[in-house]
Design a protein around this motif. Structure first.
Motif, PDB file in Angstrom:
ATOM      1  N   SER A 118       0.833  -1.206   0.000  1.00 30.78           N
ATOM      2  CA  SER A 118       0.000   0.000   0.000  1.00 30.78           C
ATOM      3  C   SER A 118       0.864   1.251   0.000  1.00 30.78           C
ATOM      4  O   SER A 118       0.617   2.193  -0.763  1.00 30.78           O
ATOM      5  N   TYR A 119       1.904   1.268   0.830  1.00 30.36           N
ATOM      6  CA  TYR A 119       2.808   2.423   0.859  1.00 30.36           C
ATOM      7  C   TYR A 119       3.576   2.565  -0.450  1.00 30.36           C
ATOM      8  O   TYR A 119       3.785   3.680  -0.941  1.00 30.36           O
ATOM      9  N   GLU A 137      -1.790   3.127  -3.055  1.00 26.71           N
ATOM     10  CA  GLU A 137      -3.174   2.706  -3.214  1.00 26.71           C
ATOM     11  C   GLU A 137      -3.717   2.083  -1.936  1.00 26.71           C
ATOM     12  O   GLU A 137      -2.968   1.613  -1.080  1.00 26.71           O
ATOM     13  N   ASP A 138      -5.042   2.050  -1.834  1.00 26.10           N
ATOM     14  CA  ASP A 138      -5.742   1.457  -0.703  1.00 26.10           C
ATOM     15  C   ASP A 138      -5.921  -0.034  -0.956  1.00 26.10           C
ATOM     16  O   ASP A 138      -6.353  -0.442  -2.037  1.00 26.10           O
ATOM     17  N   THR A 179      -0.282   7.404   0.863  1.00 25.64           N
ATOM     18  CA  THR A 179      -0.772   6.407   1.808  1.00 25.64           C
ATOM     19  C   THR A 179      -0.678   6.912   3.243  1.00 25.64           C
ATOM     20  O   THR A 179      -1.608   6.741   4.036  1.00 25.64           O
ATOM     21  N   ARG A 196      -3.385   9.445   3.946  1.00 26.01           N
ATOM     22  CA  ARG A 196      -4.703   8.807   4.010  1.00 26.01           C
ATOM     23  C   ARG A 196      -4.870   8.042   5.324  1.00 26.01           C
ATOM     24  O   ARG A 196      -5.887   8.177   6.013  1.00 26.01           O
TER      25      ARG A 196
END
Length: 212
Positions: free
Chosen positions: A64-65, A69-70, A187, A190
């Motif tokens: 993710s990092y 993206e999620d 990331t 978020r």
């Protein structure tokens, strides 16, 4: 009330953070909340399974990092990609191996509290994982039949993950790959809701402590 975003930093660290502020918090979170407890577990009797339960979170998270993206609703995909980043191999079968590890180790631990019956663990092996396959009549490995067993060395997994973490941190701190840095920032901002302030706690500290 002492509200902290990580062991070493208060929320002020991410109110208007520089890129390196975000990297500082990321490093502090993983070194103190993940790697230090895992090391204690690995040095405790019968601590290997608990250590692996924690370590398995790294693969999905790091993807993710690295992608920005999620991973929501994409856990398997992100785990496999993250695993292949950590235990990089030129072998065409690395994704199949990662898929088996996701199924029998990560999902076993996450959903049943234990690895599946196909997993054995030992610190005697030189590598983090050994995967065995059934044999064809001619003695060759039948890799299409699925794994016969996985032999896991939790200490080697820890060493591989921590080494990847150190290399990744180095790339972030030197900003040698701007795409990687931008993905990290997306990331981090978020996940930590950067710029939104601390969580609101609808009570006084005295009420929280039961003194009111």
């Amino acid at each position: 009330m002492d509200a902290r975003i990580s062991p070493s930093y208060s929320h002020e660290k991410v109110e208007n953070p520089s890129f390196l502020d975000l990297v500082d918090v990321f490093e502090d979170l993983w070194r103190n909340y993940i790697f230090s407890p895992v090391w204690l577990l690995l040095n405790s009797p019968h601590g290997d399974i608990a250590a692996m339960t924690i370590l398995c979170s790294y693969f999905e998270t790091i993807q993710s990092y690295m992608s920005g993206e999620d991973s929501n609703h994409r856990s398997k995909e992100f785990f496999i990609k993250g695993f292949c980043q950590v235990f990089h191999s030129e072998s065409a079968g690395i994704e199949d191996a990662a898929t088996a590890i996701y199924k029998h180790i990560r999902c076993g631990l996450a959903h049943e509290g234990m690895m599946t019956h196909k997993v054995n663990y030992s610190r005697a092996g030189a590598k983090a994982f050994f995967l065995t396959y059934p044999k064809n009549p001619n003695g060759s490995l039948n890799t299409h039949a699925g794994i016969a067993s996985i032999i896991l060395n939790p200490l080697r997994v820890y060493q591989g993950v921590e080494q990847h973490f150190k290399i990744y941190l180095g790339k972030l701190r030197t900003a040698e790959d701007m795409g990687l840095c931008q993905a990290f920032r997306q990331t981090a901002e978020r996940l930590w809701a950067v710029g939104t302030g601390e969580n609101i706690v609808g009570m006084s500290e005295a009420e929280y402590l039961g003194c009111a």
